[in-house]
Scaffold this active site. Structure first.
Site, PDB file in Angstrom:
ATOM      1  N   GLU A  32     -25.190  44.827  -1.609  1.00  0.00           N
ATOM      2  CA  GLU A  32     -24.098  44.093  -2.273  1.00  0.00           C
ATOM      3  C   GLU A  32     -23.079  43.690  -1.227  1.00  0.00           C
ATOM      4  O   GLU A  32     -22.637  44.514  -0.439  1.00  0.00           O
ATOM      5  CB  GLU A  32     -23.454  44.956  -3.363  1.00  0.00           C
ATOM      6  CG  GLU A  32     -22.179  44.394  -3.971  1.00  0.00           C
ATOM      7  CD  GLU A  32     -22.306  42.979  -4.537  1.00  0.00           C
ATOM      8  OE1 GLU A  32     -23.173  42.739  -5.384  1.00  0.00           O
ATOM      9  OE2 GLU A  32     -21.531  42.085  -4.088  1.00  0.00           O
ATOM     10  N   GLY A  38     -21.335  45.911  -9.439  1.00  0.00           N
ATOM     11  CA  GLY A  38     -21.168  45.418 -10.812  1.00  0.00           C
ATOM     12  C   GLY A  38     -21.184  43.905 -10.932  1.00  0.00           C
ATOM     13  O   GLY A  38     -21.261  43.370 -12.041  1.00  0.00           O
ATOM     14  N   MET A 315     -27.125  32.116 -18.884  1.00  0.00           N
ATOM     15  CA  MET A 315     -26.412  32.942 -17.900  1.00  0.00           C
ATOM     16  C   MET A 315     -25.649  34.025 -18.654  1.00  0.00           C
ATOM     17  O   MET A 315     -24.460  33.881 -18.944  1.00  0.00           O
ATOM     18  CB  MET A 315     -25.482  32.077 -17.066  1.00  0.00           C
ATOM     19  CG  MET A 315     -26.228  31.194 -16.081  1.00  0.00           C
ATOM     20  SD  MET A 315     -25.089  30.340 -14.991  1.00  0.00           S
ATOM     21  CE  MET A 315     -26.213  29.606 -13.806  1.00  0.00           C
ATOM     22  N   HIS A 441     -20.551  49.479 -48.324  1.00  0.00           N
ATOM     23  CA  HIS A 441     -19.415  48.776 -48.909  1.00  0.00           C
ATOM     24  C   HIS A 441     -18.138  49.582 -48.705  1.00  0.00           C
ATOM     25  O   HIS A 441     -18.148  50.791 -48.900  1.00  0.00           O
ATOM     26  CB  HIS A 441     -19.626  48.576 -50.412  1.00  0.00           C
ATOM     27  CG  HIS A 441     -18.454  47.943 -51.084  1.00  0.00           C
ATOM     28  ND1 HIS A 441     -18.178  46.596 -50.963  1.00  0.00           N
ATOM     29  CD2 HIS A 441     -17.463  48.475 -51.850  1.00  0.00           C
ATOM     30  CE1 HIS A 441     -17.071  46.329 -51.646  1.00  0.00           C
ATOM     31  NE2 HIS A 441     -16.616  47.451 -52.188  1.00  0.00           N
TER      32      HIS A 441
HETATM   33  P1  FAD Z   1     -23.917  38.548 -10.925  1.00  0.00           P
HETATM   34  O1  FAD Z   1     -23.260  39.398 -11.923  1.00  0.00           O
HETATM   35  O2  FAD Z   1     -23.290  37.257 -10.562  1.00  0.00           O
HETATM   36  O3  FAD Z   1     -24.081  39.451  -9.623  1.00  0.00           O
HETATM   37  C1  FAD Z   1     -24.587  38.956  -8.437  1.00  0.00           C
HETATM   38  C2  FAD Z   1     -24.134  39.863  -7.316  1.00  0.00           C
HETATM   39  O4  FAD Z   1     -24.843  39.521  -6.137  1.00  0.00           O
HETATM   40  C3  FAD Z   1     -22.655  39.715  -6.967  1.00  0.00           C
HETATM   41  O5  FAD Z   1     -22.033  40.967  -6.938  1.00  0.00           O
HETATM   42  C4  FAD Z   1     -22.654  39.062  -5.594  1.00  0.00           C
HETATM   43  O6  FAD Z   1     -21.569  39.473  -4.783  1.00  0.00           O
HETATM   44  C5  FAD Z   1     -23.954  39.590  -5.039  1.00  0.00           C
HETATM   45  N1  FAD Z   1     -24.521  38.776  -3.967  1.00  0.00           N
HETATM   46  C6  FAD Z   1     -24.741  37.439  -3.970  1.00  0.00           C
HETATM   47  N2  FAD Z   1     -25.342  37.054  -2.828  1.00  0.00           N
HETATM   48  C7  FAD Z   1     -25.501  38.169  -2.091  1.00  0.00           C
HETATM   49  C8  FAD Z   1     -26.076  38.425  -0.828  1.00  0.00           C
HETATM   50  N3  FAD Z   1     -26.643  37.452  -0.101  1.00  0.00           N
HETATM   51  N4  FAD Z   1     -26.056  39.695  -0.360  1.00  0.00           N
HETATM   52  C9  FAD Z   1     -25.507  40.697  -1.093  1.00  0.00           C
HETATM   53  N5  FAD Z   1     -24.976  40.512  -2.288  1.00  0.00           N
HETATM   54  C10 FAD Z   1     -24.976  39.265  -2.789  1.00  0.00           C
HETATM   55  N6  FAD Z   1     -22.032  37.351 -19.978  1.00  0.00           N
HETATM   56  C11 FAD Z   1     -22.227  38.054 -21.117  1.00  0.00           C
HETATM   57  O7  FAD Z   1     -23.377  38.367 -21.462  1.00  0.00           O
HETATM   58  N7  FAD Z   1     -21.175  38.437 -21.901  1.00  0.00           N
HETATM   59  C12 FAD Z   1     -19.895  38.116 -21.581  1.00  0.00           C
HETATM   60  O8  FAD Z   1     -18.975  38.471 -22.308  1.00  0.00           O
HETATM   61  C13 FAD Z   1     -19.661  37.369 -20.408  1.00  0.00           C
HETATM   62  N8  FAD Z   1     -18.420  37.041 -20.048  1.00  0.00           N
HETATM   63  C14 FAD Z   1     -18.213  36.343 -18.889  1.00  0.00           C
HETATM   64  C15 FAD Z   1     -16.911  35.988 -18.562  1.00  0.00           C
HETATM   65  C16 FAD Z   1     -16.666  35.279 -17.407  1.00  0.00           C
HETATM   66  C17 FAD Z   1     -15.242  34.906 -17.046  1.00  0.00           C
HETATM   67  C18 FAD Z   1     -17.746  34.931 -16.543  1.00  0.00           C
HETATM   68  C19 FAD Z   1     -17.484  34.202 -15.254  1.00  0.00           C
HETATM   69  C20 FAD Z   1     -19.040  35.279 -16.861  1.00  0.00           C
HETATM   70  C21 FAD Z   1     -19.284  35.975 -18.046  1.00  0.00           C
HETATM   71  N9  FAD Z   1     -20.578  36.325 -18.447  1.00  0.00           N
HETATM   72  C22 FAD Z   1     -20.783  37.008 -19.612  1.00  0.00           C
HETATM   73  C23 FAD Z   1     -21.753  35.957 -17.633  1.00  0.00           C
HETATM   74  C24 FAD Z   1     -22.212  37.172 -16.797  1.00  0.00           C
HETATM   75  O9  FAD Z   1     -21.142  37.603 -15.993  1.00  0.00           O
HETATM   76  C25 FAD Z   1     -23.408  36.798 -15.941  1.00  0.00           C
HETATM   77  O10 FAD Z   1     -24.423  36.240 -16.751  1.00  0.00           O
HETATM   78  C26 FAD Z   1     -23.960  38.029 -15.241  1.00  0.00           C
HETATM   79  O11 FAD Z   1     -22.981  38.626 -14.436  1.00  0.00           O
HETATM   80  C27 FAD Z   1     -25.178  37.667 -14.398  1.00  0.00           C
HETATM   81  O12 FAD Z   1     -25.653  38.814 -13.777  1.00  0.00           O
HETATM   82  P2  FAD Z   1     -26.463  38.744 -12.405  1.00  0.00           P
HETATM   83  O13 FAD Z   1     -26.833  40.142 -12.104  1.00  0.00           O
HETATM   84  O14 FAD Z   1     -27.514  37.726 -12.485  1.00  0.00           O
HETATM   85  O15 FAD Z   1     -25.429  38.196 -11.322  1.00  0.00           O
HETATM   86  P1  NAD Z   2     -20.597  26.497 -20.630  1.00  0.00           P
HETATM   87  O1  NAD Z   2     -21.865  25.861 -20.283  1.00  0.00           O
HETATM   88  O2  NAD Z   2     -20.543  27.496 -21.704  1.00  0.00           O
HETATM   89  O3  NAD Z   2     -19.540  25.383 -21.044  1.00  0.00           O
HETATM   90  C1  NAD Z   2     -19.231  24.302 -20.226  1.00  0.00           C
HETATM   91  C2  NAD Z   2     -18.682  23.188 -21.100  1.00  0.00           C
HETATM   92  O4  NAD Z   2     -18.152  22.205 -20.243  1.00  0.00           O
HETATM   93  C3  NAD Z   2     -19.746  22.528 -21.976  1.00  0.00           C
HETATM   94  O5  NAD Z   2     -19.290  22.460 -23.297  1.00  0.00           O
HETATM   95  C4  NAD Z   2     -19.913  21.164 -21.340  1.00  0.00           C
HETATM   96  O6  NAD Z   2     -20.253  20.165 -22.271  1.00  0.00           O
HETATM   97  C5  NAD Z   2     -18.524  20.936 -20.749  1.00  0.00           C
HETATM   98  N1  NAD Z   2     -18.485  19.996 -19.616  1.00  0.00           N
HETATM   99  C6  NAD Z   2     -19.371  19.880 -18.598  1.00  0.00           C
HETATM  100  N2  NAD Z   2     -18.967  18.925 -17.755  1.00  0.00           N
HETATM  101  C7  NAD Z   2     -17.798  18.424 -18.228  1.00  0.00           C
HETATM  102  C8  NAD Z   2     -16.891  17.424 -17.799  1.00  0.00           C
HETATM  103  N3  NAD Z   2     -17.114  16.717 -16.694  1.00  0.00           N
HETATM  104  N4  NAD Z   2     -15.781  17.195 -18.534  1.00  0.00           N
HETATM  105  C9  NAD Z   2     -15.549  17.897 -19.666  1.00  0.00           C
HETATM  106  N5  NAD Z   2     -16.384  18.869 -20.123  1.00  0.00           N
HETATM  107  C10 NAD Z   2     -17.477  19.132 -19.410  1.00  0.00           C
HETATM  108  O7  NAD Z   2     -20.031  27.059 -19.251  1.00  0.00           O
HETATM  109  P2  NAD Z   2     -18.792  28.032 -18.947  1.00  0.00           P
HETATM  110  O8  NAD Z   2     -17.916  28.137 -20.133  1.00  0.00           O
HETATM  111  O9  NAD Z   2     -18.229  27.556 -17.656  1.00  0.00           O
HETATM  112  O10 NAD Z   2     -19.512  29.403 -18.723  1.00  0.00           O
HETATM  113  C11 NAD Z   2     -20.461  29.562 -17.642  1.00  0.00           C
HETATM  114  C12 NAD Z   2     -21.511  30.555 -17.986  1.00  0.00           C
HETATM  115  O11 NAD Z   2     -20.963  31.852 -18.102  1.00  0.00           O
HETATM  116  C13 NAD Z   2     -22.171  30.207 -19.287  1.00  0.00           C
HETATM  117  O12 NAD Z   2     -23.534  29.980 -19.039  1.00  0.00           O
HETATM  118  C14 NAD Z   2     -22.005  31.400 -20.149  1.00  0.00           C
HETATM  119  O13 NAD Z   2     -23.215  31.803 -20.728  1.00  0.00           O
HETATM  120  C15 NAD Z   2     -21.478  32.488 -19.235  1.00  0.00           C
HETATM  121  N6  NAD Z   2     -20.406  33.174 -19.976  1.00  0.00           N
HETATM  122  C16 NAD Z   2     -20.756  33.890 -21.082  1.00  0.00           C
HETATM  123  C17 NAD Z   2     -19.782  34.481 -21.839  1.00  0.00           C
HETATM  124  C18 NAD Z   2     -20.167  35.239 -23.059  1.00  0.00           C
HETATM  125  O14 NAD Z   2     -21.328  35.565 -23.195  1.00  0.00           O
HETATM  126  N7  NAD Z   2     -19.255  35.541 -23.961  1.00  0.00           N
HETATM  127  C19 NAD Z   2     -18.450  34.362 -21.491  1.00  0.00           C
HETATM  128  C20 NAD Z   2     -18.132  33.614 -20.383  1.00  0.00           C
HETATM  129  C21 NAD Z   2     -19.130  33.033 -19.623  1.00  0.00           C
END
Ligand code: FAD
Ligand code: NAD
Length: 463
Positions: A32, A38, A315, A441
């Site tokens: 990492e 995480g 994602m 309920h």
């Molecule tokens: P990541 O969690 O992105 O982890 C990748 C890791 O690899 C990172 O720690 C990075 O530093 C490390 N890494 C990258 N390249 C290298 C390298 N070359 N060497 C060593 N380490 C490296 N998903 C949900 O299901 N529910 C949610 O409520 C939700 N909320 C979200 C809210 C926000 C604001 C965001 C941005 C995302 C949210 N997501 C949510 C999406 C979720 O965070 C991702 O789908 C998830 O983290 C993906 O897991 P991953 O293991 O593929 O990658």
């Molecule tokens: P998203 O794909 O959910 O939403 C992006 C939105 O931006 C879409 O509605 C799209 O039509 C719009 N868009 C794209 N280009 C645009 C433009 N040029 N102008 C205006 N609107 C535009 O992506 P996100 O909200 O950035 O989230 C990224 C990823 O993170 C998602 O794949 C999501 O699954 C994940 N995520 C998940 C959760 C959760 O599970 N609760 C929370 C946060 C993020």
């Protein structure tokens, strides 16, 4: 030291893959680049966003619901630094939990950027450089925020979700580009704290990939919270003016110009492979930057697998976790399977939005005949008691067999309610099966039962 498996990336995909590999007897290491484990989810994603969503929802309820409940509060105000501090404490607790799990499972943690020297050798560049050997490698390097062509996320006034989780103050106004999950969750945090939030969305609906009925209801509810929506608008420019931003967008009726303290760019995320030196392992990415994998999540190089945000599909943290388990079990000679249709999607607004299976739009496009059963929360005793009157459960079942094909919920704690639908669909239940199960309920789960009764024979009891 030669490991059976080296996992690159410690997000929910990577750390879960490492745990399952270790459980199955493989000598495992995780690489990492950051000092905390995480990944996106625990550090700058799922967990901190939910911490702020919960805090802001408490504040909003205190200001808007308590009086009706007969609770009077004087001088209600937000202590934003404390809100952010609690969020950071939650993150620390969760990331420390992953440290513990690595130790417990005897997984070696190597801190530094991992890059391929060849398909079996990883260079870890951290405080020092080290080479580690692996029989198998799992790439779990996740994703980073996307930006718009020609527009830079400067992390000052034009920000991504990462900066939105640690702003120096509560903005008076915020323009959100993208009416998807991040835009609506983080937009909700600030709207509840008093920020004027405007959303510019390219499509004609918010959360456009979910069942259209959900986006419609969520639009109505978020408007009550003060959100302004500019749908079917394409952003043409975003300018940092020092203490504010100006966003211009083009719609059917011409150009709009929005000024705000900050602009949150939430238009999706891109797979992250920077620094991995994939070519040295004989790998390349596709046209969207993803690593190509087969059904076993194996890349074109047989000893290298990839999971989570860096490959195709939703994602989502729980999707990445399932894939981590799948690869570990495949390496152990098992034959695991993931049904991607049954991975639920949730938006943690209030009310929450949650879905599993097919949307009405997909069923129509695939010409599958279906029945619909819908039931509103405003008729449910528990929802009325808690003043959670918005939203509904919609169940789509096969016209002929009654098998549940999709469940779409907007309502209180929909994120938890959707689990019942996932279980039902995993066991290929009919709407009638759900309708005949006893639901306690008064609970909001009775809305699911009523929607199932409506779907299976138009026989909801309380309608
Ligand atoms: P990541 O969690 O992105 O982890 C990748 C890791 O690899 C990172 O720690 C990075 O530093 C490390 N890494 C990258 N390249 C290298 C390298 N070359 N060497 C060593 N380490 C490296 N998903 C949900 O299901 N529910 C949610 O409520 C939700 N909320 C979200 C809210 C926000 C604001 C965001 C941005 C995302 C949210 N997501 C949510 C999406 C979720 O965070 C991702 O789908 C998830 O983290 C993906 O897991 P991953 O293991 O593929 O990658
Ligand atoms: P998203 O794909 O959910 O939403 C992006 C939105 O931006 C879409 O509605 C799209 O039509 C719009 N868009 C794209 N280009 C645009 C433009 N040029 N102008 C205006 N609107 C535009 O992506 P996100 O909200 O950035 O989230 C990224 C990823 O993170 C998602 O794949 C999501 O699954 C994940 N995520 C998940 C959760 C959760 O599970 N609760 C929370 C946060 C993020």
């Amino acid at each position: 030291m030669k490991y059976d498996v080296v996992v690159i990336g410690s997000g929910p995909g990577g750390y879960v893959a490492a745990i399952r590999c270790a459980q199955l007897g493989m000598k495992t290491a995780i690489v990492e680049k950051y000092n905390t484990l995480g990944g996106t989810c625990l550090n700058v994603g799922c967990i901190p966003s939910k911490a702020l969503l919960d805090s802001s929802e408490h504040y909003h309820a205190a200001g808007h619901k308590f009086e009706k409940h007969g609770i009077e509060l004087k001088d209600l105000k937000v202590n934003f630094p404390q809100m952010l501090k609690r969020k950071d404490e939650v993150v620390t607790q969760m990331t420390k939990g992953v440290d513990f799990l690595m130790k417990k499972n005897k997984i070696d943690v190597h801190v530094g950027v991992g890059s391929f020297i060849d398909k079996n050798t990883i260079l870890v560049s951290g405080e020092k450089e080290e080479k580690i050997e692996a029989v198998n490698v799992i790439i779990a390097t996740g994703s980073k925020p996307s930006s718009l062509p020609g527009m830079e996320i400067d992390k000052d006034r034009i920000i991504s979700s990462t900066e939105a989780l640690k702003l120096p103050e509560i903005p008076k106004s915020l323009v959100v580009i993208g009416g998807g999950v991040i835009g609506l969750e983080l937009g909700s945090v600030y709207a509840r704290l008093g920020t004027k939030v405007s959303v510019v969305e390219y499509m004609d609906s918010i959360i456009p990939t979910m069942d259209r009925g959900l986006g419609k209801e969520l639009t109505r509810v978020l408007k009550k919270l003060g959100f302004k929506f500019h749908l079917s608008h394409k952003v043409t420019s975003v300018e940092n003016k020092g203490k504010s931003v100006t966003v211009k967008a083009e719609g059917k009726k011409g150009e709009i110009e929005l000024d705000a303290d900050y602009c949150l760019v939430a238009v999706g995320r891109r797979p992250y492979t920077d620094g991995l030196n994939l070519e040295a392992a004989g790998l390349k990415t596709d046209e969207r930057g993803r690593i190509d994998v087969n059904d076993h999540l194996q890349t074109s190089v047989p000893n290298i697998y990839a999971i989570g945000d860096v490959i195709r599909g939703a994602m989502l943290a729980h999707k990445a976790e399932e894939e981590g388990v799948l690869v570990a079990e495949t390496l152990a000679g098992q034959k695991p399977h993931i049904d991607y249709n049954l991975i639920p999607g949730v938006v943690y607004t209030w009310p929450e939005v949650a879905s599993v299976g097919q949307t009405e739009e997909q069923l129509k496009a695939d010409k599958i005949a279906y029945k619909t059963g819908q039931f509103a929360f405003r008729i449910n005793g528990r929802a009325v008691a808690g003043m959670d009157l918005d939203g509904f459960v919609k169940i789509l079942s096969d016209e002929e067999t009654d098998e549940v094909l999709g469940v779409h919920i907007i309502g209180p704690r929909a994120a938890d309610l959707i689990a019942e639908a996932v279980v039902a669909m995993e066991f290929r239940a009919s709407a009638e099966d759900i309708a005949r199960m006893s639901h306690a309920h008064p609970t909001t789960s009775e809305v699911t039962k009523e929607a199932a009764l409506a779907a299976t024979g138009n026989r909801a009891l309380h309608m």
